[in-house]
Design a protein around this motif. Structure first.
Motif, PDB file in Angstrom:
ATOM      1  N   LYS A  14       0.854  -1.186   0.000  1.00 12.45           N
ATOM      2  CA  LYS A  14       0.000   0.000   0.000  1.00 12.45           C
ATOM      3  C   LYS A  14       0.889   1.235   0.000  1.00 12.45           C
ATOM      4  O   LYS A  14       1.899   1.286   0.693  1.00 12.45           O
ATOM      5  CB  LYS A  14      -0.918  -0.015   1.214  1.00 12.45           C
ATOM      6  CG  LYS A  14      -1.900  -1.190   1.174  1.00 12.45           C
ATOM      7  CD  LYS A  14      -2.780  -1.215   2.378  1.00 12.45           C
ATOM      8  CE  LYS A  14      -3.970  -0.337   2.128  1.00 12.45           C
ATOM      9  NZ  LYS A  14      -4.944  -0.396   3.215  1.00 12.45           N
ATOM     10  N   ARG A  15       0.506   2.213  -0.785  1.00 13.31           N
ATOM     11  CA  ARG A  15       1.309   3.413  -0.973  1.00 13.31           C
ATOM     12  C   ARG A  15       1.289   4.284   0.290  1.00 13.31           C
ATOM     13  O   ARG A  15       0.240   4.476   0.908  1.00 13.31           O
ATOM     14  CB  ARG A  15       0.747   4.190  -2.157  1.00 13.31           C
ATOM     15  CG  ARG A  15       1.663   5.237  -2.685  1.00 13.31           C
ATOM     16  CD  ARG A  15       1.199   5.800  -3.993  1.00 13.31           C
ATOM     17  NE  ARG A  15      -0.142   6.301  -3.914  1.00 13.31           N
ATOM     18  CZ  ARG A  15      -1.086   6.012  -4.802  1.00 13.31           C
ATOM     19  NH1 ARG A  15      -0.845   5.242  -5.808  1.00 13.31           N
ATOM     20  NH2 ARG A  15      -2.283   6.515  -4.683  1.00 13.31           N
ATOM     21  N   ALA A  22       7.768   8.189   2.266  1.00 12.01           N
ATOM     22  CA  ALA A  22       8.311   7.396   1.162  1.00 12.01           C
ATOM     23  C   ALA A  22       9.813   7.571   1.002  1.00 12.01           C
ATOM     24  O   ALA A  22      10.465   6.724   0.407  1.00 12.01           O
ATOM     25  CB  ALA A  22       7.607   7.769  -0.136  1.00 12.01           C
ATOM     26  N   LEU A  94      11.709   3.921  -1.828  1.00  7.92           N
ATOM     27  CA  LEU A  94      10.721   3.373  -2.749  1.00  7.92           C
ATOM     28  C   LEU A  94      11.031   3.845  -4.169  1.00  7.92           C
ATOM     29  O   LEU A  94      11.713   4.851  -4.363  1.00  7.92           O
ATOM     30  CB  LEU A  94       9.325   3.810  -2.319  1.00  7.92           C
ATOM     31  CG  LEU A  94       8.866   3.261  -0.965  1.00  7.92           C
ATOM     32  CD1 LEU A  94       7.505   3.812  -0.617  1.00  7.92           C
ATOM     33  CD2 LEU A  94       8.834   1.755  -0.957  1.00  7.92           C
ATOM     34  N   HIS A  97       8.550   6.073  -9.435  1.00  7.61           N
ATOM     35  CA  HIS A  97       7.169   6.235  -9.894  1.00  7.61           C
ATOM     36  C   HIS A  97       6.192   6.299  -8.719  1.00  7.61           C
ATOM     37  O   HIS A  97       5.161   6.951  -8.803  1.00  7.61           O
ATOM     38  CB  HIS A  97       6.787   5.125 -10.888  1.00  7.61           C
ATOM     39  CG  HIS A  97       6.669   3.760 -10.281  1.00  7.61           C
ATOM     40  ND1 HIS A  97       7.761   2.967 -10.047  1.00  7.61           N
ATOM     41  CD2 HIS A  97       5.596   3.076  -9.861  1.00  7.61           C
ATOM     42  CE1 HIS A  97       7.360   1.827  -9.502  1.00  7.61           C
ATOM     43  NE2 HIS A  97       6.050   1.875  -9.379  1.00  7.61           N
ATOM     44  N   VAL A  98       6.516   5.666  -7.608  1.00 11.18           N
ATOM     45  CA  VAL A  98       5.665   5.755  -6.415  1.00 11.18           C
ATOM     46  C   VAL A  98       5.778   7.159  -5.815  1.00 11.18           C
ATOM     47  O   VAL A  98       4.769   7.765  -5.432  1.00 11.18           O
ATOM     48  CB  VAL A  98       6.066   4.679  -5.388  1.00 11.18           C
ATOM     49  CG1 VAL A  98       5.297   4.853  -4.094  1.00 11.18           C
ATOM     50  CG2 VAL A  98       5.846   3.295  -5.950  1.00 11.18           C
ATOM     51  N   LYS A  99       6.997   7.685  -5.762  1.00  7.15           N
ATOM     52  CA  LYS A  99       7.192   9.039  -5.229  1.00  7.15           C
ATOM     53  C   LYS A  99       6.496  10.083  -6.096  1.00  7.15           C
ATOM     54  O   LYS A  99       5.934  11.051  -5.586  1.00  7.15           O
ATOM     55  CB  LYS A  99       8.682   9.343  -5.131  1.00  7.15           C
ATOM     56  CG  LYS A  99       9.404   8.514  -4.100  1.00  7.15           C
ATOM     57  CD  LYS A  99      10.871   8.838  -4.095  1.00  7.15           C
ATOM     58  CE  LYS A  99      11.633   7.911  -3.178  1.00  7.15           C
ATOM     59  NZ  LYS A  99      13.069   8.135  -3.224  1.00  7.15           N
ATOM     60  N   LYS A 101       3.762   9.674  -7.884  1.00  9.42           N
ATOM     61  CA  LYS A 101       2.314   9.619  -7.628  1.00  9.42           C
ATOM     62  C   LYS A 101       1.954  10.331  -6.331  1.00  9.42           C
ATOM     63  O   LYS A 101       0.962  11.036  -6.256  1.00  9.42           O
ATOM     64  CB  LYS A 101       1.841   8.162  -7.556  1.00  9.42           C
ATOM     65  CG  LYS A 101       1.434   7.586  -8.855  1.00  9.42           C
ATOM     66  CD  LYS A 101       0.739   6.270  -8.648  1.00  9.42           C
ATOM     67  CE  LYS A 101       0.256   5.739  -9.978  1.00  9.42           C
ATOM     68  NZ  LYS A 101      -0.381   4.440  -9.858  1.00  9.42           N
ATOM     69  N   ILE A 102       2.775  10.159  -5.310  1.00  4.71           N
ATOM     70  CA  ILE A 102       2.513  10.799  -4.024  1.00  4.71           C
ATOM     71  C   ILE A 102       2.640  12.319  -4.165  1.00  4.71           C
ATOM     72  O   ILE A 102       1.824  13.069  -3.629  1.00  4.71           O
ATOM     73  CB  ILE A 102       3.459  10.255  -2.943  1.00  4.71           C
ATOM     74  CG1 ILE A 102       3.188   8.769  -2.726  1.00  4.71           C
ATOM     75  CG2 ILE A 102       3.308  11.015  -1.654  1.00  4.71           C
ATOM     76  CD1 ILE A 102       4.213   8.083  -1.878  1.00  4.71           C
ATOM     77  N   GLN A 105      -0.417  13.777  -5.838  1.00  5.50           N
ATOM     78  CA  GLN A 105      -1.586  13.809  -4.962  1.00  5.50           C
ATOM     79  C   GLN A 105      -1.468  14.903  -3.913  1.00  5.50           C
ATOM     80  O   GLN A 105      -2.459  15.497  -3.516  1.00  5.50           O
ATOM     81  CB  GLN A 105      -1.773  12.457  -4.278  1.00  5.50           C
ATOM     82  CG  GLN A 105      -2.292  11.392  -5.205  1.00  5.50           C
ATOM     83  CD  GLN A 105      -2.475  10.065  -4.495  1.00  5.50           C
ATOM     84  OE1 GLN A 105      -2.031   9.883  -3.369  1.00  5.50           O
ATOM     85  NE2 GLN A 105      -3.131   9.138  -5.165  1.00  5.50           N
TER      86      GLN A 105
END
Length: 114
Positions: A14-15, A22, A94, A97-99, A101-102, A105
């Motif tokens: 889960k992100r 992160a 992490l 690409h996860v960073k 997205k965060i 948002q």
């Protein structure tokens, strides 16, 4: 030659909620099936992903119960699931690409409610 067994454990990462969490992630949150135990999760992460796991905490959740609008006597239920908190000895970074997205948002203003 010894046999090698590959575990069939569905672990969904889960992100994290914020970018600060992160950057140097020392606690990871996963979603999995309720039949998986703490020791299995710890050994899986250590052997497959080579992570130093200090602690594993789990919480069991029941699936939501939903009714049919047309026939209230009929209902269905989402599957049960388990949330897993894993505390690592060494923080990890992490993927980018996860960073991203965060960050996207966090930069969006919250939606106004009526």
């Amino acid at each position: 030659m010894p046999k090698i067994y590959f575990p069939n454990i569905p672990l969904i990462l889960k992100r994290p909620a914020t970018l600060a969490a992160a950057q140097g992630a020392q606690e990871l949150v996963f979603k999995t099936v309720p039949s998986v135990g703490k020791v299995q999760i710890k050994r899986f992460l250590q052997s497959v992903y080579d992570l130093d796991v200090m602690k594993v905490h789990t919480i069991n959740y029941e699936g939501k119960k939903k009714r049919d609008r047309l026939n209230p006597m009929l209902s269905r239920r989402d599957p049960d699931w388990k949330q897993v908190y894993v505390v690592l000895a060494n923080p990890i970074d992490l993927p980018d690409h996860v960073k991203a997205k965060i960050e996207s948002q966090e930069s969006e203003p919250p939606a106004e409610t009526k």
